[in-house]
Design a protein around this motif. Structure first.
Motif, PDB file in Angstrom:
ATOM      1  N   THR A  76       0.821  -1.220   0.000  1.00  0.00           N
ATOM      2  CA  THR A  76       0.000   0.000   0.000  1.00  0.00           C
ATOM      3  C   THR A  76       0.854   1.269   0.000  1.00  0.00           C
ATOM      4  O   THR A  76       0.306   2.370   0.090  1.00  0.00           O
ATOM      5  CB  THR A  76      -0.946   0.017   1.212  1.00  0.00           C
ATOM      6  OG1 THR A  76      -0.182  -0.088   2.419  1.00  0.00           O
ATOM      7  CG2 THR A  76      -1.949  -1.128   1.137  1.00  0.00           C
ATOM      8  N   LEU A 106      -3.349   0.946  -4.657  1.00  0.00           N
ATOM      9  CA  LEU A 106      -3.537   0.397  -3.313  1.00  0.00           C
ATOM     10  C   LEU A 106      -3.331   1.455  -2.228  1.00  0.00           C
ATOM     11  O   LEU A 106      -3.886   1.344  -1.137  1.00  0.00           O
ATOM     12  CB  LEU A 106      -2.604  -0.794  -3.095  1.00  0.00           C
ATOM     13  CG  LEU A 106      -2.995  -2.071  -3.848  1.00  0.00           C
ATOM     14  CD1 LEU A 106      -1.981  -3.175  -3.601  1.00  0.00           C
ATOM     15  CD2 LEU A 106      -4.389  -2.540  -3.434  1.00  0.00           C
ATOM     16  N   LYS A 158      -6.064   2.158   0.600  1.00  0.00           N
ATOM     17  CA  LYS A 158      -5.748   2.223   2.036  1.00  0.00           C
ATOM     18  C   LYS A 158      -6.333   3.482   2.678  1.00  0.00           C
ATOM     19  O   LYS A 158      -6.945   3.423   3.752  1.00  0.00           O
ATOM     20  CB  LYS A 158      -4.235   2.195   2.241  1.00  0.00           C
ATOM     21  CG  LYS A 158      -3.814   2.279   3.709  1.00  0.00           C
ATOM     22  CD  LYS A 158      -2.323   2.440   3.857  1.00  0.00           C
ATOM     23  CE  LYS A 158      -1.863   3.819   3.446  1.00  0.00           C
ATOM     24  NZ  LYS A 158      -0.436   4.065   3.732  1.00  0.00           N
ATOM     25  N   HIS A 159      -6.163   4.631   2.023  1.00  0.00           N
ATOM     26  CA  HIS A 159      -6.647   5.886   2.602  1.00  0.00           C
ATOM     27  C   HIS A 159      -8.175   5.923   2.644  1.00  0.00           C
ATOM     28  O   HIS A 159      -8.759   6.467   3.591  1.00  0.00           O
ATOM     29  CB  HIS A 159      -6.099   7.075   1.814  1.00  0.00           C
ATOM     30  CG  HIS A 159      -4.664   7.377   2.113  1.00  0.00           C
ATOM     31  ND1 HIS A 159      -4.260   7.956   3.294  1.00  0.00           N
ATOM     32  CD2 HIS A 159      -3.526   7.159   1.403  1.00  0.00           C
ATOM     33  CE1 HIS A 159      -2.944   8.104   3.302  1.00  0.00           C
ATOM     34  NE2 HIS A 159      -2.472   7.627   2.160  1.00  0.00           N
ATOM     35  N   ASN A 179      -9.181   3.786   5.530  1.00  0.00           N
ATOM     36  CA  ASN A 179      -8.911   4.505   6.779  1.00  0.00           C
ATOM     37  C   ASN A 179     -10.011   5.522   7.062  1.00  0.00           C
ATOM     38  O   ASN A 179     -10.445   5.687   8.212  1.00  0.00           O
ATOM     39  CB  ASN A 179      -7.565   5.228   6.690  1.00  0.00           C
ATOM     40  CG  ASN A 179      -6.385   4.283   6.789  1.00  0.00           C
ATOM     41  OD1 ASN A 179      -6.551   3.126   7.181  1.00  0.00           O
ATOM     42  ND2 ASN A 179      -5.218   4.745   6.417  1.00  0.00           N
ATOM     43  N   ARG A 206     -10.469  -1.734   7.880  1.00  0.00           N
ATOM     44  CA  ARG A 206      -9.109  -2.282   7.791  1.00  0.00           C
ATOM     45  C   ARG A 206      -8.963  -3.095   6.508  1.00  0.00           C
ATOM     46  O   ARG A 206      -9.937  -3.636   5.974  1.00  0.00           O
ATOM     47  CB  ARG A 206      -8.762  -3.139   9.001  1.00  0.00           C
ATOM     48  CG  ARG A 206      -9.510  -4.462   9.095  1.00  0.00           C
ATOM     49  CD  ARG A 206      -9.069  -5.235  10.328  1.00  0.00           C
ATOM     50  NE  ARG A 206      -9.736  -6.525  10.444  1.00  0.00           N
ATOM     51  CZ  ARG A 206      -9.215  -7.668  10.002  1.00  0.00           C
ATOM     52  NH1 ARG A 206      -8.040  -7.674   9.399  1.00  0.00           N
ATOM     53  NH2 ARG A 206      -9.866  -8.812  10.140  1.00  0.00           N
ATOM     54  N   LEU A 207      -7.727  -3.149   6.017  1.00  0.00           N
ATOM     55  CA  LEU A 207      -7.388  -3.915   4.816  1.00  0.00           C
ATOM     56  C   LEU A 207      -6.416  -5.009   5.215  1.00  0.00           C
ATOM     57  O   LEU A 207      -5.392  -4.740   5.846  1.00  0.00           O
ATOM     58  CB  LEU A 207      -6.753  -2.999   3.765  1.00  0.00           C
ATOM     59  CG  LEU A 207      -6.180  -3.684   2.517  1.00  0.00           C
ATOM     60  CD1 LEU A 207      -7.286  -4.337   1.691  1.00  0.00           C
ATOM     61  CD2 LEU A 207      -5.403  -2.679   1.660  1.00  0.00           C
ATOM     62  N   VAL A 234     -11.379  -6.427   2.797  1.00  0.00           N
ATOM     63  CA  VAL A 234     -11.734  -5.151   3.420  1.00  0.00           C
ATOM     64  C   VAL A 234     -12.822  -5.439   4.462  1.00  0.00           C
ATOM     65  O   VAL A 234     -13.829  -6.090   4.141  1.00  0.00           O
ATOM     66  CB  VAL A 234     -12.258  -4.144   2.385  1.00  0.00           C
ATOM     67  CG1 VAL A 234     -12.730  -2.868   3.061  1.00  0.00           C
ATOM     68  CG2 VAL A 234     -11.186  -3.852   1.333  1.00  0.00           C
TER      69      VAL A 234
END
Length: 343
Positions: free
Chosen positions: A289, A310, A314-315, A318, A323-324, A338
């Protein structure tokens, strides 16, 4: 109030670590933040407590009657280094003071900015160099060669589209980061979203001879989310799975309820994208990520990847307080999961 109590109370009011070294080169006073880092150093010679050359040299100079100044030093430890910025000054009648602050996060952010600028410059320079080279060729040797002209124009179009994708991803990443602290409030039904994304990517999957399937539990509740951003997450993950999953294979999207996620500490919905590709070596998983990080740089560029997908995922996750989780095994494919909270 006697002098010791006065100085101790003044140091206690300073939020950053601070200590005073007497003219006898021993530590006379230090506040609680300094004690947390240096331990119980009262009365000890400062050389037995502070071993870094930069602050030591300044303390020696001030104790010898010279001027103080700012200093910076780095301590290497597990994980990442700790960087301190300090100020040494003369305290009349007492000795020398050293106030310092942990600036590791600031330094790390600066390093990330420098790396980001360098990566963006590199990613843009490569297609620009190709475009300039082909333009020069078209003005010269290939001016009257229709076949070469058509081929070069096709390559130039691909390079221009690649730059356009990169700029688009950079703008998308910037928008996501700007909104990351604002939690979305609208309700999104993930099963419907998944069906829409798979329908959009069906043509791409057919061209790659990849089968797309959806396995969703019945009566899944909606989640609080941003529809456009969650669509971008699933689109990115499925598109990557199609690109790297391998011809003749299947990409599965699985939706299920999670009674209690131990990381989120709440019930949630799990969305997994599962491919049957070559898999990813475990050494790469923690860095997938990161911006511009690629497992196979050449193949990723051939597939049109910018190295930002990625990071954007991720952002977005968030922002949704989710969570990933990425798991993979060489030769057995990958799972990108996810988990989004339901409360």
């Amino acid at each position: 109030m006697d002098q010791d109590r006065l100085i101790a109370s003044l140091l206690a009011a300073v939020p950053h670590p601070m200590l005073v070294v007497g003219d006898d080169a021993r530590i006379a006073w230090l506040n609680a933040p300094a004690r947390a880092i240096l331990g119980d150093a009262d009365g000890r010679h400062y050389l037995t407590v502070i071993r870094q050359p930069e602050p030591v040299a300044l303390l020696e100079r001030v104790l010898a009657g010279g001027e103080g100044g700012t200093t910076r030093w780095r301590l290497t430890g597990p994980g990442r280094d700790t960087v301190y910025r300090g100020l040494v000054a003369r305290v009349a009648g007492l000795g020398a003071s050293l106030a310092f602050q942990d600036v590791s996060d600031v330094e790390h952010a600066a390093d990330m900015r420098r790396d980001f600028v360098a990566n963006v410059s590199h990613e843009l320079r490569t297609p620009l160099t190709a475009l300039l080279g082909f333009i020069e060729t078209l003005r010269g040797a290939a001016r009257d060669d229709p076949a070469a002209r058509a081929r070069f124009l096709g390559i130039m179009e691909r390079e221009a589209l690649r730059m356009n994708r990169l700029v688009g991803d950079l703008l998308s990443l910037s928008r996501v980061e700007a909104e990351e602290r604002v939690r979305p409030r609208t309700q999104v039904e993930l099963a419907g979203l998944a069906r829409s994304v798979l329908a959009t990517l069906r043509g791409m999957a057919d061209a790659a001879q990849v089968t797309l399937t959806l396995d969703a539990e019945a009566d899944l509740p909606p989640v609080a989310g941003d529809l456009d951003q969650l669509t971008q997450v699933l689109h990115n993950l499925v598109e990557n799975a199609v690109k790297y999953g391998g011809s003749g294979k299947t990409v599965r999207v699985v939706l299920r309820r999670v009674a209690h996620d131990p990381v989120l500490r709440s019930p949630g919905l799990s969305l997994s994208v599962i491919d049957q590709g070559a898999g990813i070596d475990a050494i790469h998983l923690p860095r997938l990520t990161e911006r511009f990080y690629r497992v196979d740089t050449h193949r990723s560029r051939e597939q049109g990847g910018t190295g930002l997908g990625l990071a954007i995922v991720k952002h977005i996750i968030n922002r949704h307080r989710g969570r990933l989780k990425i798991s993979s095994e060489k030769g057995k494919g990958s799972v990108f999961e996810v988990v989004l909270p339901l409360i």
